[in-house]
Scaffold this motif. Structure first.
Motif, PDB file in Angstrom:
ATOM      1  N   ALA A 157      58.372   2.781  30.924  1.00  0.00           N
ATOM      2  CA  ALA A 157      58.458   4.236  30.785  1.00  0.00           C
ATOM      3  C   ALA A 157      58.736   4.916  32.119  1.00  0.00           C
ATOM      4  CB  ALA A 157      57.175   4.774  30.171  1.00  0.00           C
ATOM      5  N   THR A 158      58.279   4.324  33.224  1.00  0.00           N
ATOM      6  CA  THR A 158      58.523   4.921  34.540  1.00  0.00           C
ATOM      7  C   THR A 158      59.992   4.824  34.947  1.00  0.00           C
ATOM      8  OG1 THR A 158      58.017   2.837  35.676  1.00  0.00           O
ATOM      9  CG2 THR A 158      56.184   4.354  35.275  1.00  0.00           C
ATOM     10  N   GLN A 159      60.755   3.975  34.280  1.00  0.00           N
ATOM     11  CA  GLN A 159      62.175   3.819  34.597  1.00  0.00           C
ATOM     12  C   GLN A 159      63.048   4.777  33.800  1.00  0.00           C
ATOM     13  OE1 GLN A 159      62.699   1.653  37.160  1.00  0.00           O
ATOM     14  NE2 GLN A 159      60.462   1.487  37.024  1.00  0.00           N
ATOM     15  N   PHE A 160      62.431   5.699  33.114  1.00  0.00           N
ATOM     16  CA  PHE A 160      63.160   6.653  32.278  1.00  0.00           C
ATOM     17  C   PHE A 160      64.090   7.517  33.125  1.00  0.00           C
ATOM     18  CE2 PHE A 160      63.398  10.998  30.626  1.00  0.00           C
ATOM     19  CZ  PHE A 160      63.980  10.777  29.387  1.00  0.00           C
ATOM     20  N   LYS A 161      65.326   7.674  32.687  1.00  0.00           N
ATOM     21  CA  LYS A 161      66.295   8.518  33.368  1.00  0.00           C
ATOM     22  C   LYS A 161      66.960   9.423  32.341  1.00  0.00           C
ATOM     23  CE  LYS A 161      67.326   5.217  37.068  1.00  0.00           C
ATOM     24  NZ  LYS A 161      68.372   4.416  37.746  1.00  0.00           N
ATOM     25  N   GLY A 219      54.292   0.636  29.892  1.00  0.00           N
ATOM     26  CA  GLY A 219      54.061   1.703  30.852  1.00  0.00           C
ATOM     27  C   GLY A 219      55.013   1.626  32.029  1.00  0.00           C
ATOM     28  N   TYR A 220      55.241   0.423  32.530  1.00  0.00           N
ATOM     29  CA  TYR A 220      56.203   0.258  33.618  1.00  0.00           C
ATOM     30  C   TYR A 220      57.613   0.620  33.144  1.00  0.00           C
ATOM     31  CZ  TYR A 220      59.258  -1.942  37.025  1.00  0.00           C
ATOM     32  OH  TYR A 220      60.251  -2.173  37.936  1.00  0.00           O
TER      33      TYR A 220
END
Length: 467
Positions: A405-409, A402-403
């Protein structure tokens, strides 16, 4: 295959009108760029001239532009030097030419020696040259401070054959023929990039990639069926059903859309993984009813009657999920959704047509009344035994993922869709490293509307940094 990336994005909006205006203002933008390099700069310029001349002889090439070999650039070469290099040339002229010019005006050799003596680093080479040959070639001294370019760029406008399967192959072949005709020295290296070359490499790479991916998927399917089912007739029936459904979907996609792009062609791998589920479910249900004592024909009819509604529901829900890709400005993704949705429906139809027909013509698989469930029972007991540990690991893994996934760019560059090891992409990178195209406009939706190209994207070199 349509490699034009402009078809992947909806061509609507203010930016399209502004781009059309730009293309009308600057209509002669090349769709092919040649990078010519050599470790021997002395022969480079003449080789570029030979290549440009050979390209002009090609019928499909309308315009060849090699600015670095034009006389105007030679006459104004100092204007294209960097500030640092210009200062070096200026200082060299002051130290070398000024003493001679002042002394010549005063007609005094003593003044020339006096000015040389005043200089911190006097250049005695002209004096030594004069004592040897009685003359001085002043331009040769200036060239010592200016290195010859080791790379040249040639842009051209060429027409692709829109009726061919690979529209840009004729352009690539014509360029290869011109390079051969120029009879270049062995030290000359020519790389081809630009929109036509990028599209050509992309189609070739897409065809190769889908062949590898499709073959790997089909071989993996055989392996999974062999391990999980262990029935040759069932494996052949499922495999044949997938191939038939795949062929139907290919044809349906061409009928509905008319082409495949570099995104929608991915449906092939997705179809293999999803459509085989229908076949496995029906075959195993037939096997289950036959194990219970029903005859082949009766078991077939009951299996179809029991399976058609739930499998249809699965196919319909999957198709609706894929159709959710359609309402988007990314046309390529929408086409993938349409083709994949068609594949789910056609894969379902193929399941209820091919499998009954195959078993009827080639016989039913052998019924095994005794099944080996020992390994599955052992696996289930281990899950119950270590359920707390498994639950903890799943929660921890979920938090970590989940963490992540938050770094997706999102990468807006369409070049990432191309093979970074293809010749055209490597040539593009080299072109920019050489400083020959420091400002290249590239967009997945660039178009040009003129007598040369219609609806095609272009490469535009805004500035050539070297004379």
């Amino acid at each position: 295959m349509n490699a034009d990336l402009s078809s992947l994005v909806e061509q609507q909006g203010t930016w399209v009108d502004e781009l059309d205006h730009l293309n009308q203002t600057f209509p002669d933008s090349g769709n092919v760029t040649l990078l010519v390099t050599s470790a021997d700069p002395a022969v480079l310029k003449s080789s570029v001239s030979d290549i440009a001349k050979a390209l002009n002889d090609q019928s499909l090439v309308h315009h060849v532009f090699a600015p670095q070999i034009l006389p105007w650039f030679e006459e104004h070469a100092l204007g294209f030097l960097s500030q640092q290099k210009f200062e070096q040339v200026k200082q060299s002229i002051e130290e070398t030419v000024r003493p001679a010019a002042v002394a010549a005006q005063a007609n005094s050799l003593e003044l020339y020696f006096a000015l040389l003596a005043e200089s911190e680093s006097p250049n005695l080479n002209p004096l030594l040259k004069a004592t040897e040959d009685n003359r001085v070639d002043w331009p040769s001294f200036f060239q010592e401070d200016v290195t010859l370019p080791s790379a040249y760029a040639i842009t051209l406008v060429a027409d692709a054959d829109s009726t061919a399967t690979e529209p840009n192959r004729a352009i690539i072949n014509a360029i290869a023929s011109s390079i051969k005709q120029a009879d270049l020295p062995a030290s000359i290296n020519v790389q081809v990039t630009g929109q036509a070359a990028l599209d050509f490499d992309e189609i070739a790479d897409a065809n190769n990639s889908i062949t590898v991916a499709g073959t790997a998927s089909l071989l993996g399917l055989i392996l999974i069926l062999a391990v999980g089912i262990r029935s040759l007739r069932v494996i052949i029936a499922c495999y044949l059903t997938v191939l038939v459904g795949l062929a139907w979907t290919f044809a349906a996609g061409l009928l509905v859309i008319g082409h495949y792009n570099t995104i929608s062609i991915v449906f092939m791998v997705m179809f293999i993984g999803l459509a085989v589920d229908f076949s496995i479910h029906l075959c195993l249900h037939i096997q289950e009813l036959r194990v219970k004592g029903e005859s082949n024909e009766v078991g077939m009819r009951h299996a179809i009657a029991h399976s058609i509604r739930p499998l249809s529901l699965c196919a319909l829900s999957s198709a609706l999920g894929f159709l959710s890709f359609y309402p988007t400005a990314y046309t390529g993704l929408g086409e993938l959704g349409i083709v994949s949705a068609l594949g789910m429906i056609l894969g379902l139809i193929a399941t209820f047509v091919v499998i009954p027909l195959f078993f009827t013509l080639f016989g039913y698989p052998t019924v095994r009344h005794q099944t080996d469930t020992y390994r599955f029972a052992w696996f289930g007991s281990q899950l119950i035994r270590f359920k707390s540990l498994i639950f903890t690991l799943v929660v921890a893994l979920t938090l970590v993922m989940g963490y992540g996934a938050t770094q997706f760019k999102f990468d807006f560059s369409t070049l990432v869709l191309k093979n970074p090891k293809s010749e055209s992409v490597l040539a593009l990178n080299q072109l920019q490293q050489e400083g020959l195209a420091q400002a290249i406009n590239y967009s997945p939706s660039q178009k040009i509307k003129n007598k040369h190209k219609s609806g095609k994207r272009v490469w535009r070199c805004n500035r050539l940094s070297r004379p």
